[in-house]
Design a protein around this motif. Structure first.
Motif, mmCIF file in Angstrom:
data_model
loop_
_atom_site.group_PDB
_atom_site.id
_atom_site.type_symbol
_atom_site.label_atom_id
_atom_site.label_comp_id
_atom_site.label_asym_id
_atom_site.label_seq_id
_atom_site.Cartn_x
_atom_site.Cartn_y
_atom_site.Cartn_z
ATOM 1 N N GLU A 143 16.227 -17.500 6.924
ATOM 2 C CA GLU A 143 17.299 -17.204 5.970
ATOM 3 C C GLU A 143 17.238 -18.134 4.761
ATOM 4 O OE1 GLU A 143 20.892 -17.421 8.195
ATOM 5 O OE2 GLU A 143 20.608 -15.485 9.191
ATOM 6 N N PHE B 53 14.545 -19.433 3.536
ATOM 7 C CA PHE B 53 13.412 -18.959 2.737
ATOM 8 C C PHE B 53 13.785 -17.711 1.943
ATOM 9 C CE2 PHE B 53 9.612 -16.227 2.410
ATOM 10 C CZ PHE B 53 8.795 -17.045 1.652
ATOM 11 N N SER B 54 14.471 -16.773 2.595
ATOM 12 C CA SER B 54 14.860 -15.522 1.936
ATOM 13 C C SER B 54 15.822 -15.766 0.777
ATOM 14 C CB SER B 54 15.485 -14.558 2.944
ATOM 15 O OG SER B 54 14.577 -14.252 3.989
ATOM 16 N N SER B 55 16.671 -16.780 0.905
ATOM 17 C CA SER B 55 17.658 -17.077 -0.135
ATOM 18 C C SER B 55 17.081 -17.899 -1.279
ATOM 19 C CB SER B 55 18.851 -17.821 0.472
ATOM 20 O OG SER B 55 18.460 -19.094 0.960
ATOM 21 N N GLY B 56 15.824 -18.330 -1.178
ATOM 22 C CA GLY B 56 15.200 -19.122 -2.223
ATOM 23 C C GLY B 56 15.473 -20.601 -2.134
ATOM 24 N N GLU B 57 16.034 -21.054 -1.022
ATOM 25 C CA GLU B 57 16.352 -22.475 -0.868
ATOM 26 C C GLU B 57 15.107 -23.322 -0.716
ATOM 27 O OE1 GLU B 57 18.704 -25.358 2.341
ATOM 28 O OE2 GLU B 57 19.112 -23.196 2.313
ATOM 29 N N ASP C 218 10.494 -23.335 -0.512
ATOM 30 C CA ASP C 218 9.285 -22.663 -0.993
ATOM 31 C C ASP C 218 8.495 -22.011 0.133
ATOM 32 O OD1 ASP C 218 9.633 -23.635 -3.722
ATOM 33 O OD2 ASP C 218 9.079 -25.600 -2.920
ATOM 34 N N ASP D 196 8.368 -10.218 0.530
ATOM 35 C CA ASP D 196 7.837 -11.080 -0.531
ATOM 36 C C ASP D 196 7.070 -12.283 0.019
ATOM 37 O OD1 ASP D 196 8.890 -9.507 -2.543
ATOM 38 O OD2 ASP D 196 10.811 -10.561 -2.530
ATOM 39 N N ALA D 197 6.859 -12.313 1.326
ATOM 40 C CA ALA D 197 6.183 -13.456 1.949
ATOM 41 C C ALA D 197 4.693 -13.175 2.106
ATOM 42 C CB ALA D 197 6.798 -13.760 3.310
ATOM 43 N N ARG E 100 5.899 -17.668 -0.904
ATOM 44 C CA ARG E 100 6.190 -16.517 -1.761
ATOM 45 C C ARG E 100 4.905 -16.019 -2.430
ATOM 46 N NH1 ARG E 100 11.463 -16.545 -1.566
ATOM 47 N NH2 ARG E 100 12.519 -18.556 -1.331
ATOM 48 N N THR F 162 4.520 -14.973 -5.302
ATOM 49 C CA THR F 162 4.441 -15.324 -6.724
ATOM 50 C C THR F 162 3.859 -16.703 -6.978
ATOM 51 O OG1 THR F 162 6.749 -16.081 -6.603
ATOM 52 C CG2 THR F 162 6.367 -13.823 -7.348
ATOM 53 N N VAL F 163 3.688 -17.513 -5.943
ATOM 54 C CA VAL F 163 3.124 -18.857 -6.124
ATOM 55 C C VAL F 163 1.661 -18.718 -6.543
ATOM 56 C CG1 VAL F 163 2.616 -21.062 -5.016
ATOM 57 C CG2 VAL F 163 4.711 -19.827 -4.443
#
Length: 484
Positions: A107, A109-113, A115, A128-129, A285, A287-288
């Motif tokens: 959770e 990771f999903s919330s962007g807390e 990397d 997105d993983a 992610r 996008t990294v």
């Protein structure tokens, strides 16, 4: 070096080059000592900017990673791994955040807390993983108490199964219920914490325990401790339909537990036992940038060997599946590392540097031509030949000696300015031969006018100026000019 870092360094270098160019143009007429000072200052600024850019590019990048597991083993392992990365001065470092459970870590990771996350393939939204490495493979075990006669899932009809870490294992329970129609068999699943499991088994509140864990000695010891002391060993129920479940739910894999895993003598199980396996990945992610992920994958694979003796779980770290249809796709940066296809700086930017230099050279030529075209009229206006053209009439009209002296000073100022332009190779400077001829002609006119004002005949000229012809020197002789 990633694209963003390259742009920053290129920007610093381009800025320094622009400043140097401006300084070179702007200080062309300054004293020599001041020009040297300006150039040295610009050089020092460029060097400082380059050093700052290099330090920025080579500084280690720190990523946050969320973890959590049964018994807290995963956070300890990842923390040791992070410490080793720092000690080895790896280009990518990890900051570990223990969330207590895989569910909470996912959770976060999903919330962007964070990397990255050490996550299971059957928990959370992994759209997105992307996988960096496989951390471990955890195995689904249906364990029966010592002395139990239950040997297959159908025999659990009407009984209760205790589920360790129930919220995290919802997908496992759902897959078993679908495949074996456990609702029709009236099999009940009950969430248990590790500390309550021994009492639930001893009181026969549960007929079996479902646990999902790595097959390491620490976790196997923990599993044995869930059952009361007995001369007999716990039993294992096979999941014979594991292949069918894995075909439908691709988060799972079919796996054979080796003979004697739970106990060696007599062996439990007494033969290889089919069950389900769940891969655990280090996820990041998508996008990294690829360079960062490739560096992280390399650093992890390099340092894990030093920690395997203390943390056996690290022996399970492996490359993720590179198949295009893998349930958890591998990150392109990790794929490049494991395939041995990591590109160097010049592999990635060689074409851009080559064509960029050609384009820059072309643009420089175009800019220079445009500048000369735009500055041509201005140059003509301030060209000495054009400025000297009107002095002939003024000399003829001079009424006295002070007027001639003033004209000579003006001519001297124009001459000195033009000599400076010739020395700096100004493209709009007058031709030296033509300038010499024009000055010589004006000197003769001044000498003639001065003689006329004094009422004396002019002296014969001493000789033709450099670059002049016989026709240029024809006429009455003039006295030597005062400023010559």
């Amino acid at each position: 070096m990633d694209h963003g870092q390259f742009q920053k360094v290129a920007g610093v270098a381009a800025g320094a080059a622009v400043v140097a160019g401006i300084a070179a143009v702007a200080t062309g007429r300054l004293p020599r000592w001041l020009r040297i000072t300006v150039v040295l200052g610009v050089t020092m600024l460029a060097v400082a900017g380059g050093l700052w850019g290099w330090r920025y590019v080579t500084a280690p990048k720190t990523l946050t990673v969320a973890t959590g597991s049964l018994g807290g083993e995963t956070p300890k392992v990842v923390t040791a791994l992070a410490a080793r990365l720092a000690a080895a001065k790896a280009p990518v470092r990890l900051q570990v955040i223990d969330k207590g459970s895989v569910l909470d870590a996912t959770e976060a990771f999903s919330s962007g807390e964070v990397d990255l996350v050490v996550g299971r393939s059957d928990v959370g939204d992994l759209g997105d993983a992307r996988a960096v490495v496989v951390v471990s493979n955890i195995v689904v075990l249906l364990v029966t108490p010592p002395g139990s006669k239950i040997t297959e899932i159908a025999e659990l009809k009407g009984k209760t199964v205790g589920v360790i870490s129930g919220p995290v294992n919802r997908a496992v329970v759902a897959a078993l219920e679908r495949e074996y129609d456990l609702d029709h068999l009236k099999v009940t699943f009950r969430d248990l914490v590790v500390t309550d499991a021994p009492a639930a088994v001893a009181s026969k509140q549960v007929a079996a325990i479902l646990v999902v864990m790595p097959l390491t000695e620490k976790y196997l010891t923990l599993l044995r401790s869930l059952f009361p002391t007995s001369r007999q060993s716990p039993g294992l129920i096979p999941i014979e339909a594991a292949g069918a479940i894995a075909a439908v739910s691709r988060a799972f894999e079919s796996y054979d537990v080796p003979k004697g895993t739970l106990r060696g003598s007599p062996p439990v199980p007494d033969d290889d036992l089919t069950t389900l396996r769940v891969p655990v990945h280090l996820l990041i992610r998508k996008t990294v940038d690829e360079d960062t992920v490739a560096a992280l994958a390399k650093a992890i694979m390099d340092v894990r060997r030093d920690l395997v003796g203390e943390y056996p779980l690290l022996a399970q770290i492996a490359a993720p599946s590179t198949d295009s249809d893998a349930f958890v796709p591998i990150h392109p940066g990790a794929a490049a590392y494991f395939d041995g296809d990591v590109k160097t700086f010049f592999d990635k930017w060689g074409d851009q540097i080559f064509y960029g230099s050609m384009l820059l050279g072309g643009l420089t030529s175009v800019a220079a031509a445009a500048w000369r075209f735009m500055a041509r009229d201005l140059g003509r206006e301030i060209n000495a030949l054009a400025g000297l053209r009107g002095f002939s009439e003024r000399i003829e009209a001079a009424a006295d000696e002070p007027a001639l002296t003033g004209i000579e000073r003006q001519i001297d100022a124009i001459l000195h300015a033009e000599l400076d332009r010739i020395a700096t190779r100004d493209p709009d400077a007058a031709d030296p031969a033509a300038l010499s001829l024009a000055i010589h002609r004006l000197e003769r006119l001044i000498a003639r006018r001065r003689a006329a004002l004094a009422g004396t005949p002019p002296a014969a000229p001493s000789g033709p100026p450099p670059g002049s012809t016989t026709a240029d020197t024809a006429g009455p002789a003039v006295a030597e000019p005062q400023h010559a």
